[in-house]
Design a protein around this motif. Structure first.
Motif, PDB file in Angstrom:
ATOM      1  N   ARG A   1       0.822  -1.206   0.000  1.00 45.88           N
ATOM      2  CA  ARG A   1       0.000   0.000   0.000  1.00 45.88           C
ATOM      3  C   ARG A   1       0.863   1.266   0.000  1.00 45.88           C
ATOM      4  O   ARG A   1       0.457   2.306  -0.518  1.00 45.88           O
ATOM      5  CB  ARG A   1      -0.962   0.019   1.184  1.00 45.88           C
ATOM      6  CG  ARG A   1      -0.298   0.088   2.551  1.00 45.88           C
ATOM      7  CD  ARG A   1      -1.356   0.071   3.664  1.00 45.88           C
ATOM      8  NE  ARG A   1      -2.242   1.197   3.568  1.00 45.88           N
ATOM      9  CZ  ARG A   1      -1.988   2.402   4.089  1.00 45.88           C
ATOM     10  NH1 ARG A   1      -0.845   2.598   4.736  1.00 45.88           N
ATOM     11  NH2 ARG A   1      -2.851   3.385   3.978  1.00 45.88           N
TER      12      ARG A   1
ATOM     13  N   LEU B   1       0.229   4.004  -2.776  1.00 46.72           N
ATOM     14  CA  LEU B   1      -0.156   5.318  -2.283  1.00 46.72           C
ATOM     15  C   LEU B   1       0.835   6.381  -2.743  1.00 46.72           C
ATOM     16  O   LEU B   1       0.441   7.500  -3.107  1.00 46.72           O
ATOM     17  CB  LEU B   1      -0.236   5.307  -0.749  1.00 46.72           C
ATOM     18  CG  LEU B   1      -0.678   6.610  -0.079  1.00 46.72           C
ATOM     19  CD1 LEU B   1      -2.075   7.021  -0.555  1.00 46.72           C
ATOM     20  CD2 LEU B   1      -0.681   6.454   1.439  1.00 46.72           C
TER      21      LEU B   1
ATOM     22  N   ASP C   1      -0.052   7.324  -6.185  1.00 45.73           N
ATOM     23  CA  ASP C   1      -1.247   8.172  -6.188  1.00 45.73           C
ATOM     24  C   ASP C   1      -0.892   9.611  -5.816  1.00 45.73           C
ATOM     25  O   ASP C   1      -1.374  10.573  -6.418  1.00 45.73           O
ATOM     26  CB  ASP C   1      -2.294   7.639  -5.200  1.00 45.73           C
ATOM     27  CG  ASP C   1      -2.985   6.383  -5.716  1.00 45.73           C
ATOM     28  OD1 ASP C   1      -2.931   6.144  -6.936  1.00 45.73           O
ATOM     29  OD2 ASP C   1      -3.565   5.653  -4.902  1.00 45.73           O
TER      30      ASP C   1
ATOM     31  N   ARG D   1      -5.724  10.294   4.778  1.00 45.56           N
ATOM     32  CA  ARG D   1      -6.956   9.803   4.158  1.00 45.56           C
ATOM     33  C   ARG D   1      -7.879  10.957   3.774  1.00 45.56           C
ATOM     34  O   ARG D   1      -8.512  10.934   2.715  1.00 45.56           O
ATOM     35  CB  ARG D   1      -7.688   8.861   5.120  1.00 45.56           C
ATOM     36  CG  ARG D   1      -8.987   8.317   4.536  1.00 45.56           C
ATOM     37  CD  ARG D   1      -9.707   7.414   5.501  1.00 45.56           C
ATOM     38  NE  ARG D   1     -10.985   6.969   4.937  1.00 45.56           N
ATOM     39  CZ  ARG D   1     -11.871   6.232   5.594  1.00 45.56           C
ATOM     40  NH1 ARG D   1     -11.609   5.840   6.832  1.00 45.56           N
ATOM     41  NH2 ARG D   1     -12.999   5.881   5.021  1.00 45.56           N
TER      42      ARG D   1
ATOM     43  N   GLN E   1      -6.458  12.392   0.663  1.00 42.93           N
ATOM     44  CA  GLN E   1      -6.510  11.494  -0.473  1.00 42.93           C
ATOM     45  C   GLN E   1      -7.938  11.210  -0.936  1.00 42.93           C
ATOM     46  O   GLN E   1      -8.235  11.245  -2.133  1.00 42.93           O
ATOM     47  CB  GLN E   1      -5.820  10.172  -0.103  1.00 42.93           C
ATOM     48  CG  GLN E   1      -5.594   9.237  -1.276  1.00 42.93           C
ATOM     49  CD  GLN E   1      -4.569   9.773  -2.248  1.00 42.93           C
ATOM     50  OE1 GLN E   1      -3.710  10.567  -1.878  1.00 42.93           O
ATOM     51  NE2 GLN E   1      -4.652   9.354  -3.495  1.00 42.93           N
TER      52      GLN E   1
END
Length: 643
Positions: free
Chosen positions: A112, A116, A119, A450, A453
């Protein structure tokens, strides 16, 4: 296929197991691995034959060249990259920052973490590209619009120059009109006076400022390739070109300039107009500045033609008229006072990023005005009719910080007798300002990531995520690179927040603003107290200028308040100033006081001003802008004895 499925990623990693693991992660994530290279040489060979949208790049590779060497070439090729390294020490992080990577993955990593980071890299690239496109379109439309207005040619030139400022910073511009026969027919100069305020003057007026005779001026003012050819001169190149082009040396010495960018536009009638941007800031001009000018060339060459024709017609009329040309706007920056180059550079960046939704990370020492910058970012944004919610992460109780930020449902924990709306929900539609973000507990940083994102939060005890539409502005007086190296701040969160960094200079770096700030604070506190001040003696200002101000603007305001209180007969007394001279206080053995020493000195100074009072109206806690409980903790920690 969606956009993610089409992305091609090159892996540059000399450990086979790590490279294979990355390949599996990327393929499971829907990415195409365009190749695996174990050295800089092999990576370049792959890029000769295959395209890549992103490169995952290990810093230490086989062979003489490192990942940092490859990074410089990737920058030239405009290929974004993410560093991968087993080392997260400060030296490695500084090397990473110097090459402007799109992210940083620390080994050992989880799947992840890799996905991430990609991203986040995509988010940063999109914001950078959107901002670049926005600036290009704005400048093009502005040039077209200004060319149609009923203004003198001087006003049009000034308007175009001032519009460049946020995108191509300058303190001085020299413009030359050059005929198709190769001779100059006009020269004007533009200086920056303040934010959105510029002065325009003629060659004759420059000669007077420089104290040079016309004959000497003409001998130095040669039409050389170095004065008209497109080029960027920074560092040693700038020092060298001053030797080749005497006029550049004269301008640099007259206005204390340290960098130069030259762009010449070729007009339809065969004439040329040369823009020579100068800045007092070293190494400020980059290739991106030239790319913007190249993009605007066609528009500028078309629209400047009739401006030059107007200049031909009016060149012999009222030469002094040019001296009255300037542009000024109302102050859109609230209580931000000053016109030093260091401050104006920050305000230019604020003007660029404020209208966007880009996350901003504001850095700088305590008392430099980071909150005022955050307020200006909100005021100049499209969210200005919605709330600006400020949160001091350092002042939040450790056991309540999650509830305060994210809210909680009724009955979610002992004492939760009602549902509570958190600060993120309060800021919905507007802006949340997270001051002292470096003090946020490590486990909560993942929840903040979070929010950034996925644009949603989850209350404590809640079962469903809640969508939020807000902009995040963060600020810190810590060096986050050091906090990351110590494992106290998340790398991925840093790169997600640091899309558009703003560093606020200390007051010591902008001493030219001290007289303006002094006048502002004197007027403010004289009115509040009802004690008019008619005179600020020169000796008073001189004392202020000699001091290094470890507490920055906040400390200056406290000193001015005390001086107003102690004033008599409408006059400030320099002998009442309770400050030291520059470097008067003994320093540590290495010549540098620690942050704790500076903080201790500042608290003692404020406590003295407040006669030892901590809490309540007019107490030290109020002046310092922190809770009394926090100040008492600092007094105990710093071993300050209150008499």
């Amino acid at each position: 296929m969606n956009e993610v499925m089409r992305e091609k990623i090159l892996i540059v990693e000399d450990e086979f197991i790590v490279a294979h693991d990355l390949q599996m992660i990327l393929q499971r994530g829907g990415y195409e691995v365009t190749g695996i290279a174990d050295s800089v040489k092999n990576a370049l060979a792959i890029l000769e034959n295959k395209s890549a949208d992103l490169v995952l790049l290990d810093i230490y590779l086989k062979g003489r060249l490192t990942g940092i060497d490859l990074a410089h070439q990737l920058m030239q090729k405009k290929i974004p990259f993410i560093y991968i390294s087993a080392n997260s020490n400060e030296k490695v992080l500084e090397a990473a920052k110097s090459t402007s990577p799109s992210g940083f993955i620390v080994k050992p990593y989880r799947e992840r973490d890799v996905l991430l980071s990609i991203d986040i890299a995509r988010y940063r690239l999109k914001n950078n590209n959107d901002m670049k496109l926005s600036s290009e379109l704005f400048m093009r439309d502005f040039i077209v619009d200004i060319s149609m207005k009923s203004l003198t040619w001087q006003k049009k030139i000034l308007a175009v120059a001032s519009a460049f400022q946020p995108y191509i910073p300058f303190d001085f511009i020299a413009l030359s009109g050059i005929s198709k026969e190769g001779t100059r027919y006009s020269e004007i100069g533009i200086t920056r006076k303040n934010f959105d305020q510029y002065g325009l003057f003629t060659a004759e007026e420059f000669q007077q400022s420089a104290g040079i005779a016309k004959a000497d001026y003409d001998n130095q003012n040669l039409l050389l390739a170095e004065t008209t050819a497109d080029a960027i001169y920074i560092g040693d190149d700038f020092e060298q070109v001053k030797l080749t082009a005497p006029m550049k040396k004269l301008m640099a010495e007259t206005y204390h300039l340290s960098a130069n960018l030259v762009k010449t536009f070729h007009l339809e009638n065969g004439d040329k107009i040369s823009f020579s941007f100068y800045s007092r800031t070293e190494n400020i001009y980059q290739q991106g500045h030239m790319e913007l000018l190249n993009y605007l060339s066609a528009t500028l060459e078309e629209k400047l033609t009739h401006i030059i024709e107007m200049e031909h017609a009016t060149a012999t009329v009222h030469k002094k008229q040019a001296n009255n040309g300037y542009l000024t706007d109302k102050n859109v920056f609230g209580n931000i006072i000053g016109k030093s180059t260091a401050l104006l550079s920050v305000l230019d960046k604020v003007k660029i990023v404020a209208p966007t939704d880009t996350s901003v990370l504001i850095t700088g020492a305590s008392g430099t005005g980071k909150e005022e910058i955050a307020k200006s970012l909100h005021r100049l944004s499209h969210r200005n009719t919605k709330p600006l919610v400020a949160v001091n992460c350092a002042a939040l109780p450790a056991d309540l910080i999650e509830s305060i930020l994210f809210g909680h449902e009724k009955g979610s924990f002992t004492g939760a007798i009602n549902t509570r709306i958190g600060k993120f929900e309060e800021a919905n539609g507007g802006t949340i300002f997270l001051d002292e973000i470096g003090e946020m507990p490590f486990d909560l940083q993942a929840k903040l990531l979070r929010v950034l994102q996925e644009k949603e939060i989850e209350r404590i005890g809640g079962s469903q995520p809640i969508a939020v539409d807000l902009r995040i502005i963060a600020a810190t007086n810590l060096q986050l690179a050091k906090e990351i190296a110590k494992g106290r701040f998340r790398l991925d969160l840093f790169y997600r927040l640091n899309v558009f960094p703003l560093h606020i200079p200390s007051l010591c770096e902008r001493k030219a603003d001290i007289p303006l700030l002094t006048a502002y604070f004197v007027q403010k506190h004289a009115e509040n107290i009802g004690k008019p001040i008619d005179d600020i003696p020169l000796a008073f200002t001189d004392r202020l200028m000699q001091y290094d101000w470890p507490g920055n603007i906040r400390e200056l305001e406290h000193v001015i308040l005390r001086s107003v209180l102690l004033s008599s007969n409408g006059k400030l007394d320099p002998d009442q100033l309770d400050i030291g001279s520059k470097n008067e206080t003994p320093l540590a053995q290495d010549g540098i006081k620690t942050i704790s020493d500076n903080e201790r000195d500042h608290i003692i100074r404020v406590l003295t001003l407040c006669k030892g009072r901590v809490a309540g109206s007019g107490g030290a806690a109020e002046l310092l802008g922190i809770p009394a409980t926090t100040l008492n903790s600092k007094i105990k920690k710093l071993k300050i004895i209150r008499s």
